[in-house]
Write a protein that holds these residues in place. Sequence first.
Motif, PDB file in Angstrom:
ATOM      1  N   TYR A 275       0.788  -1.223   0.000  1.00  0.00           N
ATOM      2  CA  TYR A 275       0.000   0.000   0.000  1.00  0.00           C
ATOM      3  C   TYR A 275       0.824   1.280   0.000  1.00  0.00           C
ATOM      4  N   THR A 276       2.038   1.235   0.558  1.00  0.00           N
ATOM      5  CA  THR A 276       2.822   2.470   0.663  1.00  0.00           C
ATOM      6  C   THR A 276       4.280   2.327   0.238  1.00  0.00           C
ATOM      7  N   SER A 305       2.970   5.010  -2.123  1.00  0.00           N
ATOM      8  CA  SER A 305       1.797   5.456  -1.376  1.00  0.00           C
ATOM      9  C   SER A 305       0.929   6.390  -2.211  1.00  0.00           C
ATOM     10  N   MET A 308      -0.981   4.371  -4.785  1.00  0.00           N
ATOM     11  CA  MET A 308      -2.060   3.542  -4.251  1.00  0.00           C
ATOM     12  C   MET A 308      -3.125   4.329  -3.497  1.00  0.00           C
ATOM     13  N   ARG A 312      -6.891   2.994  -2.216  1.00  0.00           N
ATOM     14  CA  ARG A 312      -7.334   2.950  -0.827  1.00  0.00           C
ATOM     15  C   ARG A 312      -8.641   3.717  -0.646  1.00  0.00           C
ATOM     16  N   TYR A 323      -9.782  -4.448  -1.253  1.00  0.00           N
ATOM     17  CA  TYR A 323      -8.749  -3.601  -1.836  1.00  0.00           C
ATOM     18  C   TYR A 323      -8.286  -2.518  -0.858  1.00  0.00           C
ATOM     19  N   SER A 324      -8.877  -2.483   0.319  1.00  0.00           N
ATOM     20  CA  SER A 324      -8.653  -1.342   1.202  1.00  0.00           C
ATOM     21  C   SER A 324      -7.476  -1.558   2.139  1.00  0.00           C
ATOM     22  N   ALA A 325      -6.888  -0.454   2.570  1.00  0.00           N
ATOM     23  CA  ALA A 325      -5.832  -0.484   3.585  1.00  0.00           C
ATOM     24  C   ALA A 325      -6.429   0.049   4.877  1.00  0.00           C
ATOM     25  N   TRP A 327      -5.467   0.203   8.503  1.00  0.00           N
ATOM     26  CA  TRP A 327      -4.362  -0.024   9.435  1.00  0.00           C
ATOM     27  C   TRP A 327      -4.919  -0.512  10.762  1.00  0.00           C
TER      28      TRP A 327
END
Length: 352
Positions: A275-276, A305, A308, A312, A323-325, A327
Amino acid sequence: MRPNTITDMLGIRYPVFQGPMGAGLSTPALVAAVTNAGGLGGYGAYTLQPTEIRELGAQVGQLTAGPWNLNLWVSDIDPALGNYTEAEFDMVKSLFRPVFDELGIPVPSPVISVESKFARQAEAMLAVKPAVFSFVFGIPDEAILQECRRQGIVTAGAATTLDEALALEAAGVDVIVAAGFEAGGHRPSFLEPAEDSLHGTFALVQKLRWKVRKPIVAAGGIADAAGVEAALRLGAAAVQVGTAFLACEESGASATYRDRLFSPAAQHTELTRVYTGRLARAVRTQLPARFAGMEQELAPFPLQSQLMAPVRKAALDSGQLEYSAVWAGQNAGNLHHRKATDLMEELTSLWR
């Protein structure tokens, strides 16, 4: 429990830090809620421009007169970005193009020449003068630390290994945050690769306890009063709680994001660079598995990041959460509170 070095140093009632989350997940409201409840509110400001940091200071000041923590990234650009080429980035974009197609969004084209904001951000931080300046991914220049000492700003650096903690102590940093690999978000290693610096929170606290003289803050996997008590008994002077506060309504997370933290999916988290471009812990999704073994092909931070970011956002907006980040720490499956004041009441129950 008796007051300790952290509470005396900061003038707070309880040795409970709110994890300073970046990318819009921190809010002045959350900072104030924690500080006003007797802890130390924190704001992750690494994505903010210097003018925004100054505005943030004014916003927080309107909500609380108590101490709070402003957090920055010392290293906000990967060294590899210095020699990075458009051709290399085109290859990364081609690699991820199917993901954008599946979400029905265009592939962005961020500018590959990115300049560090840290020096200008640090200048703004000194103007804001928070009670605590915390930082990750390295150690600020001596001039910055010296000015913090002159102004009475307490400094707190994140360590993922004993060597990093000793380096922070040698630089004169006031407080060491023992960042265990259970924590959500980025692994803030700076001496060795993050993958080679994976210590559990409680093991790290105990290693630091015998070698480091400065107060230790335990961070990672702590979400309730039992975790607080365990950390303090093992030698920490305070705890830092991130994911549990992220799940609260006062955070900058969307309702979809927060609901994900309370869902069965949050029982499963993973460390990924997808993702980053930097190693970070999030709720498990399909994307890291799709790109397993391709870590060397990702763009350097923050370019990966920036690439992407639309993925996100689109994933959360459309509910396509695979597909989501999101945390989240390893203890996310045990979250209970949706309001910061309720969470603080539980975390500080040891003192009542």
